[in-house]
Motif scaffolding. Structure first.
Motif, PDB file in Angstrom:
ATOM      1  N   ALA A 145      12.613  60.266 -25.307  1.00 19.31           N
ATOM      2  CA  ALA A 145      11.548  60.191 -24.676  1.00 19.31           C
ATOM      3  C   ALA A 145      10.336  60.465 -25.467  1.00 19.31           C
ATOM      4  O   ALA A 145      10.350  61.598 -26.174  1.00 19.31           O
ATOM      5  CB  ALA A 145      11.403  61.061 -23.322  1.00 19.31           C
ATOM      6  N   VAL A 146       9.389  59.785 -25.290  1.00 24.92           N
ATOM      7  CA  VAL A 146       7.988  60.260 -26.055  1.00 24.92           C
ATOM      8  C   VAL A 146       7.115  60.965 -25.185  1.00 24.92           C
ATOM      9  O   VAL A 146       6.718  60.414 -23.998  1.00 24.92           O
ATOM     10  CB  VAL A 146       7.262  58.648 -26.444  1.00 24.92           C
ATOM     11  CG1 VAL A 146       5.896  59.329 -26.946  1.00 24.92           C
ATOM     12  CG2 VAL A 146       7.895  58.133 -27.268  1.00 24.92           C
ATOM     13  N   VAL A 147       6.679  62.247 -25.527  1.00 23.07           N
ATOM     14  CA  VAL A 147       5.973  63.099 -24.565  1.00 23.07           C
ATOM     15  C   VAL A 147       4.586  63.406 -25.231  1.00 23.07           C
ATOM     16  O   VAL A 147       4.516  63.526 -26.390  1.00 23.07           O
ATOM     17  CB  VAL A 147       6.639  64.502 -24.678  1.00 23.07           C
ATOM     18  CG1 VAL A 147       6.009  65.301 -23.612  1.00 23.07           C
ATOM     19  CG2 VAL A 147       8.168  64.199 -24.043  1.00 23.07           C
ATOM     20  N   ILE A 162      12.981  68.945 -31.857  1.00 26.54           N
ATOM     21  CA  ILE A 162      11.939  68.168 -31.357  1.00 26.54           C
ATOM     22  C   ILE A 162      10.742  68.294 -32.385  1.00 26.54           C
ATOM     23  O   ILE A 162      10.385  68.933 -33.044  1.00 26.54           O
ATOM     24  CB  ILE A 162      11.150  69.017 -30.248  1.00 26.54           C
ATOM     25  CG1 ILE A 162      12.221  69.240 -28.995  1.00 26.54           C
ATOM     26  CG2 ILE A 162       9.985  68.015 -29.667  1.00 26.54           C
ATOM     27  CD1 ILE A 162      12.803  67.900 -28.555  1.00 26.54           C
ATOM     28  N   ASP A 219       6.440  58.388 -21.967  1.00 25.97           N
ATOM     29  CA  ASP A 219       7.441  58.237 -21.211  1.00 25.97           C
ATOM     30  C   ASP A 219       6.872  59.646 -20.136  1.00 25.97           C
ATOM     31  O   ASP A 219       7.045  59.676 -19.006  1.00 25.97           O
ATOM     32  CB  ASP A 219       8.770  58.507 -21.676  1.00 25.97           C
ATOM     33  CG  ASP A 219       9.408  57.432 -22.360  1.00 25.97           C
ATOM     34  OD1 ASP A 219       9.503  56.615 -21.652  1.00 25.97           O
ATOM     35  OD2 ASP A 219       9.714  57.726 -23.627  1.00 25.97           O
ATOM     36  N   ARG A 264       8.918  63.927 -30.017  1.00 25.58           N
ATOM     37  CA  ARG A 264      10.151  63.274 -29.207  1.00 25.58           C
ATOM     38  C   ARG A 264      11.299  63.822 -30.217  1.00 25.58           C
ATOM     39  O   ARG A 264      10.985  64.633 -31.330  1.00 25.58           O
ATOM     40  CB  ARG A 264      10.166  61.909 -29.247  1.00 25.58           C
ATOM     41  CG  ARG A 264       9.957  61.124 -30.753  1.00 25.58           C
ATOM     42  CD  ARG A 264      10.201  59.783 -30.578  1.00 25.58           C
ATOM     43  NE  ARG A 264      10.280  59.385 -31.913  1.00 25.58           N
ATOM     44  CZ  ARG A 264       9.673  58.027 -32.090  1.00 25.58           C
ATOM     45  NH1 ARG A 264       9.365  57.160 -31.099  1.00 25.58           N
ATOM     46  NH2 ARG A 264       9.476  57.486 -33.190  1.00 25.58           N
ATOM     47  N   CYS A 265      12.624  63.863 -29.653  1.00 29.74           N
ATOM     48  CA  CYS A 265      13.509  64.236 -30.226  1.00 29.74           C
ATOM     49  C   CYS A 265      13.888  63.251 -31.461  1.00 29.74           C
ATOM     50  O   CYS A 265      13.565  61.898 -31.341  1.00 29.74           O
ATOM     51  CB  CYS A 265      14.956  64.220 -29.473  1.00 29.74           C
ATOM     52  SG  CYS A 265      15.001  65.458 -28.363  1.00 29.74           S
ATOM     53  N   ALA A 294      10.775  66.950 -23.843  1.00 33.61           N
ATOM     54  CA  ALA A 294      11.271  66.136 -24.711  1.00 33.61           C
ATOM     55  C   ALA A 294      12.674  66.501 -25.139  1.00 33.61           C
ATOM     56  O   ALA A 294      13.606  65.551 -25.254  1.00 33.61           O
ATOM     57  CB  ALA A 294      10.590  66.180 -26.318  1.00 33.61           C
TER      58      ALA A 294
END
Length: 350
Positions: free
Chosen positions: A162-164, A5, A103, A202-203, A156
């Motif tokens: 996904a954008v966290v 992450i 997201d 994000r990843c 994430a």
């Protein structure tokens, strides 16, 4: 092996009103001398707090009148939503993203009650999508910056790509009071400030650091060390005077246990990035972790310039540390109600 992450950005947003410690001392002297027997004996806490200035949600004269739940909540909703938005906008801009790209939104705040949450109230301003997941978190107190970062990273990790967005907002000064004073209230008046911080993760790749691991340790039978009491006028602070010695005696074995579960040891950590609860707490952290006195310089700097803002404070320290250049491995730490140690292990971007 799961993809790491990455922290793409980090931004802070100060509260709108500046208060110097000297101004706070003079006002406190006028307000508390007759209301709190022995107040003069507590005056040194303002000098030894290590604070030059703080930022507050409201102008100084707002705090000079008794306030109840409705007024405190109105102030919280008005100021906290704006600070949420400013911190989020800055973090998204640094990550070269927009609100519509987000997201998942994790909101951490324990100094006011907002239902719907702050993220719902800021959706139109920030342009969040209607299908963005909203996760408000209450009750973490000073550990909220570290625990919120850990929670956001797990979300994430669970949804690759996904954008966290994590946003941490605390308006501690809204708990200031003139009635039903305790020693803890006086200490809070000497220490607390307001602030907000946000980060995007994000990843994948990019950013200034990746999250390697997270950990927590909650000590049994410690519920009375830190927290809020609830009374007719609002939140009242619970501070146990034993926090610094407790940290000095108990932090090290807990930290060793957390790192061991990550197959790490204390010697593997290049820099501890700590929540500066106060000068005595900083000294206790250095002692417990066998750090040279003065090692926690960013912590002292943030405390001096902003006071103890509760949850965002650790992220303010992380922001200073990354601007100065993060070492290969650092561990973000914070102590909060529970009584809990929360940690996030970080690797600097190559």
């Amino acid at each position: 092996m799961p993809a790491p992450i990455h922290l793409l950005s980090l931004a802070t947003a100060d509260a709108p009103h500046e208060m110097t410690q000297s101004d706070v001392v003079e006002v406190a002297r006028v307000l508390f001398t007759e209301r709190f027997p022995g107040f003069d004996r507590m005056l040194p806490v303002f000098d030894t707090a290590g604070i030059r200035a703080r930022q507050a949600a409201m102008p100084l004269d707002w705090y000079l009148k008794p306030r109840g739940w409705p007024e405190r909540t109105e102030a919280y909703l008005d100021v906290a939503v704006d600070m949420f938005a400013r911190a989020a906008e800055a973090a998204l801009a640094e990550a070269q993203l927009k609100g519509a790209d987000v997201d998942v939104i994790v909101t951490v705040s324990s100094t006011g009650i907002a239902t719907p949450g702050l993220e719902a109230r800021a959706m139109a301003r920030l342009g969040f999508r209607p299908d963005a997941a909203r996760i408000p978190v209450f009750g973490l107190g000073c550990a909220g910056g570290a625990t919120g970062l850990a929670l956001a990273s797990k979300l994430a990790q669970a949804t690759p790509g996904a954008v966290v967005l994590l946003v941490v907002v605390e308006l501690c000064t809204l708990s200031f009071r003139m009635e039903d004073l305790t020693k803890a209230d006086i200490v809070a008046t000497a220490l607390f400030g307001d602030g907000a911080a946000a980060c995007v993760m994000r990843c994948g790749e990019g950013g200034f650091a990746s999250i390697e691991a997270t950990g927590e340790h909650t000590w049994p039978d410690t519920l009375s060390i830190m927290g809020w009491r609830v009374d007719p006028t609002g939140f009242g602070v619970i501070f146990d005077r034993a926090i610094p010695p407790f940290a000095r005696d108990n932090l090290r074995p807990a930290m060793i246990g957390i790192l061991k579960r990550q197959t790490l040891g204390l010697d593997d950590v290049d820099r501890f990035i700590c929540h500066p609860g106060g000068m005595k707490v900083i000294d206790a952290l250095e002692g417990s972790l066998s750090l040279d006195q003065g090692s926690l310089d960013h912590e002292r700097g943030v405390l001096a310039d902003h006071g103890n803002m509760s949850a965002p404070t650790a992220l303010y320290v992380l922001d200073r540390a990354r601007r100065g250049g993060l070492p290969d491995r650092s561990v973000l730490t914070a102590l909060g109600p529970g009584f809990t140690l929360s940690t996030v292990s970080l690797r600097a971007a190559a």
